[in-house]
Write an enzyme that holds these catalytic residues in place. Sequence first.
Site, PDB file in Angstrom:
ATOM      1  N   PHE A 139       0.861  -1.189   0.000  1.00 42.10           N
ATOM      2  CA  PHE A 139       0.000   0.000   0.000  1.00 42.10           C
ATOM      3  C   PHE A 139       0.892   1.232   0.000  1.00 42.10           C
ATOM      4  O   PHE A 139       1.671   1.443   0.917  1.00 42.10           O
ATOM      5  CB  PHE A 139      -0.935   0.039   1.205  1.00 42.10           C
ATOM      6  N   ASP A 183       9.185   3.364   1.306  1.00 42.22           N
ATOM      7  CA  ASP A 183       7.991   4.052   1.797  1.00 42.22           C
ATOM      8  C   ASP A 183       7.910   3.844   3.308  1.00 42.22           C
ATOM      9  O   ASP A 183       7.582   2.753   3.777  1.00 42.22           O
ATOM     10  CB  ASP A 183       6.765   3.470   1.084  1.00 42.22           C
ATOM     11  N   LYS A 190       2.250  11.368   7.461  1.00 37.77           N
ATOM     12  CA  LYS A 190       1.284  11.808   8.465  1.00 37.77           C
ATOM     13  C   LYS A 190       1.876  12.080   9.838  1.00 37.77           C
ATOM     14  O   LYS A 190       1.494  13.014  10.508  1.00 37.77           O
ATOM     15  CB  LYS A 190       0.193  10.751   8.621  1.00 37.77           C
ATOM     16  N   THR A 233       3.086  26.377  -6.545  1.00 37.34           N
ATOM     17  CA  THR A 233       2.904  27.526  -5.660  1.00 37.34           C
ATOM     18  C   THR A 233       2.849  27.094  -4.206  1.00 37.34           C
ATOM     19  O   THR A 233       2.969  27.909  -3.310  1.00 37.34           O
ATOM     20  CB  THR A 233       1.584  28.240  -6.024  1.00 37.34           C
TER      21      THR A 233
END
Lengths: 291, 291
Positions: B7, B113, B144, B169
């Site tokens: 995942f 990851d 997170k 931006t």
Amino acid sequence: MSFAKAFHGRLFASGSVTRSKPVHKMDMPSFKWPKAEFPAYQYPLEDNETANKAEDARCLAIVENLFKTWHCPIAGVIIEPIQSEGGDNHASAEFFQGLRDITLKYGAKLLIDEVQTGCGATGLLWEHERYNITPPPDLVTFSKKMQSAGYFFHDPEFIPNFPYRQFNTWCGDAKNIILAGAICQEAHDNNLIASIKATGDYLYPELEKIQAKHPKTFLRLRGKGKACFIAFDMPSPEFRAKFLSTMRANGVNIGGCADVGVRLRPTLAFEKKHAKILVDTIEKTLTSLEA
Amino acid sequence: MSFAKAFHGRLFASGSVTRSKPVHKMDMPSFKWPKAEFPAYQYPLEDNETANKAEDARCLAIVENLFKTWHCPIAGVIIEPIQSEGGDNHASAEFFQGLRDITLKYGAKLLIDEVQTGCGATGLLWEHERYNITPPPDLVTFSKKMQSAGYFFHDPEFIPNFPYRQFNTWCGDAKNIILAGAICQEAHDNNLIASIKATGDYLYPELEKIQAKHPKTFLRLRGKGKACFIAFDMPSPEFRAKFLSTMRANGVNIGGCADVGVRLRPTLAFEKKHAKILVDTIEKTLTSLEA
């Protein structure tokens, strides 16, 4: 489906519908999705109605032809109400309604990207409201001006029909919502959308005067009635580069878009007194560059 | 290339390397990228060395075969140090070094990851450090736990060679950096990584006792020496559903992964006193479910 010169972002899906500059997509894997054409109008609009109507019809025919001939059904169409990175390209209410009608005819969704235009910049909360698109678009995206890397609102039918189809641990970011709320409150309390609209109503005629005075260097003024979401073109990329750097040397930070465009993107707090400085500095800069 | 059960997220690129549950990818356009297999070990590790070594070899052979036979060169390999959504699947240092060697042999980049494993959760700042991958991975992602929807660090050669190849931006989000800095400071000042490691060193043997006592319902305990990044399996999805809901009814919020896994993901502030509550509640819950 997206449009030539569109900019919708740089991720692998948004990058696949982005069509502005090669550097944005260099070495990026990309989905092969259909590309239509966005109207390219002649200015001033009031002198070019026939040509611009024909341009709308030409672009809508390309859209419909893609729907008819693409190898699979097209799920949706994504478009900016005013193409920004692509050169501040405007389109008519008739074009947007025609596009809406084609999406309905072929069962596709209409997505409006308001990342640049949204949140009051054009004198409306959402620029797409100007065009009375009926029925309204199915999904609208917005972003940075509300202090997030990505917000959207959409038709209720987009609510996922199974749990976890759309979910991550990061859904809902309280601190960004607080910031977005404070921004809305500030804009509301100070009538900032009405204010930027009034600034634009002052500024546009002043820029028309500059265009009349500098017909060889200040071209295709556009954005009338759209607050300060105004742009104009320069005669060449080289001239524009000199114009932008001289403007900065003269104290005004101003940016380009596409090859020869110059675009205004002031904050909602940009007032008549600031617009006067801008106008004076453009006049001074053009005069020095033409000398 | 990514691995079965991996995942890595839900966007169009990360979704294309995600392989865990069908619901994650339903109706999502996806790039056709190669899928290898992640080792599936037998537990306890100390009793299954030969079988697990063979499993490493089998999975590495699949990786190398994909490099040899894929229709185009494979640019990179993305892998979790411990597959999380996919069932808390662990792999050996030998597997990771073997994978690294194959990426070097074929000129591919290695991306780790660490969204779930990173930031101290396994008793190391980065779980991939445990495996002495040499040379280190080319790019590491995290997210997170550092209060962002996406961070990474990488080899200097990844710095874009032209302006605007990687830019928007929204680059650099000061408020999230401030939050991430505060989290790091808190973890540092309170020795939270050492603390969670100590909690795990207490907790794991306690869970081994539970496994010995409940050999039919508490299976494949794993994560030894990796702080509280611990998981175990239940005999069936139905039993697990009952276990999770009974645990919650008994006051402990605990989650599943894959079909029959139960995983622990406490914060770094999880201490021995909390671990005792967890152990007592698991014992009580299993006893009641077996009754």
